[in-house]
Design a protein around this motif. Structure first.
Motif, PDB file in Angstrom:
ATOM      1  N   ARG A 262       0.830  -1.200   0.000  1.00 39.26           N
ATOM      2  CA  ARG A 262       0.000   0.000   0.000  1.00 39.26           C
ATOM      3  C   ARG A 262       0.864   1.251   0.000  1.00 39.26           C
ATOM      4  NH1 ARG A 262      -5.166   1.389   1.190  1.00 39.26           N
ATOM      5  NH2 ARG A 262      -5.532   3.415   2.122  1.00 39.26           N
ATOM      6  N   GLY A 263       0.588   2.147  -0.902  1.00 40.40           N
ATOM      7  CA  GLY A 263       1.313   3.402  -0.961  1.00 40.40           C
ATOM      8  C   GLY A 263       2.496   3.364  -1.909  1.00 40.40           C
ATOM      9  N   ARG A 264       3.085   2.182  -2.160  1.00 39.12           N
ATOM     10  CA  ARG A 264       4.246   2.133  -3.041  1.00 39.12           C
ATOM     11  C   ARG A 264       3.903   1.644  -4.435  1.00 39.12           C
ATOM     12  NH1 ARG A 264       9.555   2.097  -4.008  1.00 39.12           N
ATOM     13  NH2 ARG A 264      10.440   0.360  -5.164  1.00 39.12           N
ATOM     14  N   PHE A 265       2.971   0.681  -4.549  1.00 36.46           N
ATOM     15  CA  PHE A 265       2.699   0.076  -5.838  1.00 36.46           C
ATOM     16  C   PHE A 265       1.308   0.434  -6.344  1.00 36.46           C
ATOM     17  CE2 PHE A 265       5.711  -2.898  -3.771  1.00 36.46           C
ATOM     18  CZ  PHE A 265       6.784  -2.651  -4.598  1.00 36.46           C
ATOM     19  N   PRO A 266       1.158   0.666  -7.660  1.00 36.35           N
ATOM     20  CA  PRO A 266      -0.162   0.906  -8.235  1.00 36.35           C
ATOM     21  C   PRO A 266      -0.973  -0.375  -8.262  1.00 36.35           C
ATOM     22  CG  PRO A 266       1.483   0.799  -9.951  1.00 36.35           C
ATOM     23  CD  PRO A 266       2.222   0.730  -8.649  1.00 36.35           C
ATOM     24  N   ILE A 267      -2.268  -0.230  -8.530  1.00 39.51           N
ATOM     25  CA  ILE A 267      -3.138  -1.400  -8.612  1.00 39.51           C
ATOM     26  C   ILE A 267      -2.608  -2.367  -9.659  1.00 39.51           C
ATOM     27  CG2 ILE A 267      -5.413  -2.154  -9.422  1.00 39.51           C
ATOM     28  CD1 ILE A 267      -6.621   0.200  -8.025  1.00 39.51           C
ATOM     29  N   GLY A 268      -2.611  -3.650  -9.316  1.00 43.55           N
ATOM     30  CA  GLY A 268      -2.238  -4.668 -10.281  1.00 43.55           C
ATOM     31  C   GLY A 268      -0.771  -5.024 -10.232  1.00 43.55           C
TER      32      GLY A 268
ATOM     33  N   ALA B 174      10.086   8.305 -14.305  1.00 45.92           N
ATOM     34  CA  ALA B 174       9.963   8.303 -12.848  1.00 45.92           C
ATOM     35  C   ALA B 174       8.541   7.941 -12.443  1.00 45.92           C
ATOM     36  CB  ALA B 174      10.337   9.674 -12.271  1.00 45.92           C
ATOM     37  N   ALA B 175       8.405   7.317 -11.288  1.00 45.19           N
ATOM     38  CA  ALA B 175       7.103   6.991 -10.709  1.00 45.19           C
ATOM     39  C   ALA B 175       6.955   7.749  -9.400  1.00 45.19           C
ATOM     40  CB  ALA B 175       6.980   5.492 -10.473  1.00 45.19           C
ATOM     41  N   TYR B 176       5.779   8.347  -9.204  1.00 43.54           N
ATOM     42  CA  TYR B 176       5.544   9.164  -8.015  1.00 43.54           C
ATOM     43  C   TYR B 176       4.301   8.690  -7.260  1.00 43.54           C
ATOM     44  CZ  TYR B 176       8.811  12.449 -10.155  1.00 43.54           C
ATOM     45  OH  TYR B 176       9.928  13.027 -10.712  1.00 43.54           O
ATOM     46  N   VAL B 177       4.478   8.477  -5.963  1.00 45.25           N
ATOM     47  CA  VAL B 177       3.333   8.312  -5.075  1.00 45.25           C
ATOM     48  C   VAL B 177       2.850   9.706  -4.725  1.00 45.25           C
ATOM     49  CG1 VAL B 177       2.477   7.295  -2.941  1.00 45.25           C
ATOM     50  CG2 VAL B 177       4.422   6.254  -4.114  1.00 45.25           C
ATOM     51  N   VAL B 178       1.558   9.971  -4.921  1.00 44.00           N
ATOM     52  CA  VAL B 178       0.999  11.290  -4.614  1.00 44.00           C
ATOM     53  C   VAL B 178       0.199  11.177  -3.325  1.00 44.00           C
ATOM     54  CG1 VAL B 178      -0.430  13.188  -5.444  1.00 44.00           C
ATOM     55  CG2 VAL B 178       0.894  11.818  -7.076  1.00 44.00           C
ATOM     56  N   GLU B 179       0.587  11.966  -2.317  1.00 40.05           N
ATOM     57  CA  GLU B 179      -0.048  11.914  -1.006  1.00 40.05           C
ATOM     58  C   GLU B 179      -0.559  13.293  -0.614  1.00 40.05           C
ATOM     59  OE1 GLU B 179       3.002  10.570   1.598  1.00 40.05           O
ATOM     60  OE2 GLU B 179       2.949   8.493   0.887  1.00 40.05           O
ATOM     61  N   PRO B 180      -1.764  13.397  -0.086  1.00 37.76           N
ATOM     62  CA  PRO B 180      -2.247  14.698   0.394  1.00 37.76           C
ATOM     63  C   PRO B 180      -1.537  15.083   1.682  1.00 37.76           C
ATOM     64  CG  PRO B 180      -3.848  12.984   0.891  1.00 37.76           C
ATOM     65  CD  PRO B 180      -2.765  12.327   0.085  1.00 37.76           C
TER      66      PRO B 180
ATOM     67  N   ARG C 201       6.191  11.807  -3.938  1.00 38.53           N
ATOM     68  CA  ARG C 201       7.304  11.013  -3.429  1.00 38.53           C
ATOM     69  C   ARG C 201       7.784  10.089  -4.552  1.00 38.53           C
ATOM     70  NH1 ARG C 201       8.072  11.716   1.856  1.00 38.53           N
ATOM     71  NH2 ARG C 201       9.655  10.061   1.744  1.00 38.53           N
ATOM     72  N   VAL C 202       9.050  10.184  -4.905  1.00 41.81           N
ATOM     73  CA  VAL C 202       9.578   9.405  -6.018  1.00 41.81           C
ATOM     74  C   VAL C 202       9.855   7.979  -5.549  1.00 41.81           C
ATOM     75  CG1 VAL C 202      11.947  10.250  -5.617  1.00 41.81           C
ATOM     76  CG2 VAL C 202      11.323   9.275  -7.839  1.00 41.81           C
ATOM     77  N   ALA C 203       9.199   7.016  -6.221  1.00 44.72           N
ATOM     78  CA  ALA C 203       9.360   5.600  -5.896  1.00 44.72           C
ATOM     79  C   ALA C 203      10.302   4.908  -6.871  1.00 44.72           C
ATOM     80  CB  ALA C 203       8.001   4.898  -5.907  1.00 44.72           C
TER      81      ALA C 203
END
Length: 397
Positions: A217-223, A234-240, A257-259
């Protein structure tokens, strides 16, 4: 042998080879020296530029922060993902707004919203209507690219600075693909984002959701995790970062946050490392529409020193506050007493106590008598809201 042999009919090629062999020539040697035609994806790559140092890593030049460092690479594939109302679509629209206002072309493939919403949000971000009309290509796809090949080829025939693909779950369903399948993910990436990036030169951004349960949770997209593996940007987790989500009539902050950062040019300007999900804060998008009009900024991470650009030391503010409170009540306590009495993991408490001694907020004095060791006193009381402490830090890491 001629490059044309690669495209000849097999029977013609066989006849030609037999004819060459009849002359006494070494056909095996000739075949070994044959090369793929220029431009073939199987042609050898010229390594001279790499070996000479002339080749340079790509620069992240889109979605620039106020310090001039960008977060998106042209001609590379990126991902924004997070929970609902985390602000990920708004962040992509901020990137689009910057390009449109500069007169650069943007492609928006929208699998879950509508033109009224996207156009309205872009105008709210200050993009003039004429700039949207002139430079935005908005598509609401329905059907596979193969079923509409001419229209798809037309989209790929022009350059774009940015391409946004919003609504990955619906996009996979439309193509009859399973986001949990590595094979289907690879096919999707080749069919849409990879072709768009290669054909148009765009920085491609896919917008997705995080998994709803489990350790990822929080690091990986669905699937499939293959979604991240397939990215070359780059992949980014977007958090409010605020209680109110980003939206019109509100003030919200979305933390990026860059993952993953394949070219490695974003992480070197990112903030402190968070071990729980192996990410770094790369920027903060602040969107404020509480007054007249809508303003936005893309700020550097809070953990970066504004003057030097260097990462500040991580401050576990919650644990610092607990240790400070305990020493207010029990001055002269040993490290063992503090670790046993303060709430939190013992290892983290001891590490935080050491950091406080090094910073001077706690004073350690050698204990006289049998056993030695140190006793501790508050030199400067610490609170969660104290100077230099970040509200987004975790207390227990």
């Amino acid at each position: 042998m001629s490059d044309a042999l690669w495209e000849m009919d097999p029977e013609v090629t066989a006849l030609l080879v037999r004819s060459i062999a009849a002359t006494g020539a070494d056909v095996t040697a000739l075949a070994a020296n044959a090369v793929a035609p220029a431009g073939s994806p199987w042609a050898p790559v010229d390594m001279n530029a790499v070996l000479s140092g002339a080749a340079k890593p790509p620069a992240a030049t889109l979605l620039q922060r106020t310090d001039g460092n960008g977060l998106l690479y042209p001609r590379h594939i990126h991902m924004f993902y997070g929970e609902s109302e985390s602000g990920k679509s708004w962040v992509a629209l901020v990137a689009a707004a910057e390009e449109l206002k500069a007169g650069r072309a943007v492609l928006f493939l929208d699998f879950e919203s509508d033109a009224l919403t996207i156009g309205g949000r872009l105008m709210a971000l200050g993009v003039p209507a004429e700039a949207i009309a002139a430079h935005l290509t908005y598509v609401r796809p329905d059907g596979s690219p193969e079923a509409h090949s001419e229209a798809y080829k037309a989209l790929l025939s022009r350059p774009y600075r940015l391409a946004v693909l919003d609504g990955m779950t619906d996009a996979y369903m439309m193509l009859g693909l399973d986001p949990n399948s590595n094979t289907d993910v690879a096919q999707f990436i080749r069919t849409l984002p990879r072709r768009i990036a290669d054909s148009t030169g765009a920085a491609v951004v896919m917008i997705d959701h995080v998994v709803k349960s489990g350790d990822g949770r929080g690091r990986f997209p669905i699937g499939s995790q293959h979604k991240l593996s397939a990215l070359d940007g780059a992949a980014y987790v977007v958090e409010p970062a605020t209680a109110a989500p980003i939206g019109l009539g509100k003030r919200g902050i979305a933390v990026l946050r860059v993952a993953k950062d394949r070219p490695a040019q974003v992480r070197k300007h990112a903030g402190a490392y968070r071990g729980s999900d192996r990410t770094q804060e790369a920027g903060r998008v602040v969107l404020d529409s509480t007054g007249e009009g809508t303003t936005y900024e893309v700020l550097p991470p809070e953990s970066l020193d504004a003057e030097t650009g260097e990462v500040k030391a991580f401050r576990p503010s919650v644990l610092m506050g607990r240790i400070s409170d305990y020493l207010n009540d029990y001055p002269g306590a040993s490290a063992t007493q503090i670790a046993a009495s303060v709430k939190g993991a013992e290892k983290k408490i001891r590490e935080t106590l050491t950091q406080m001694v090094q910073e001077g907020t706690v004073r350690a004095e050698a204990r006289s008598g049998r056993g030695g060791g140190h006793i501790h006193f508050n030199a400067e009381p610490v609170t969660v809201d104290g100077p230099g402490i970040f509200a987004h830090d975790s207390g227990e890491g």
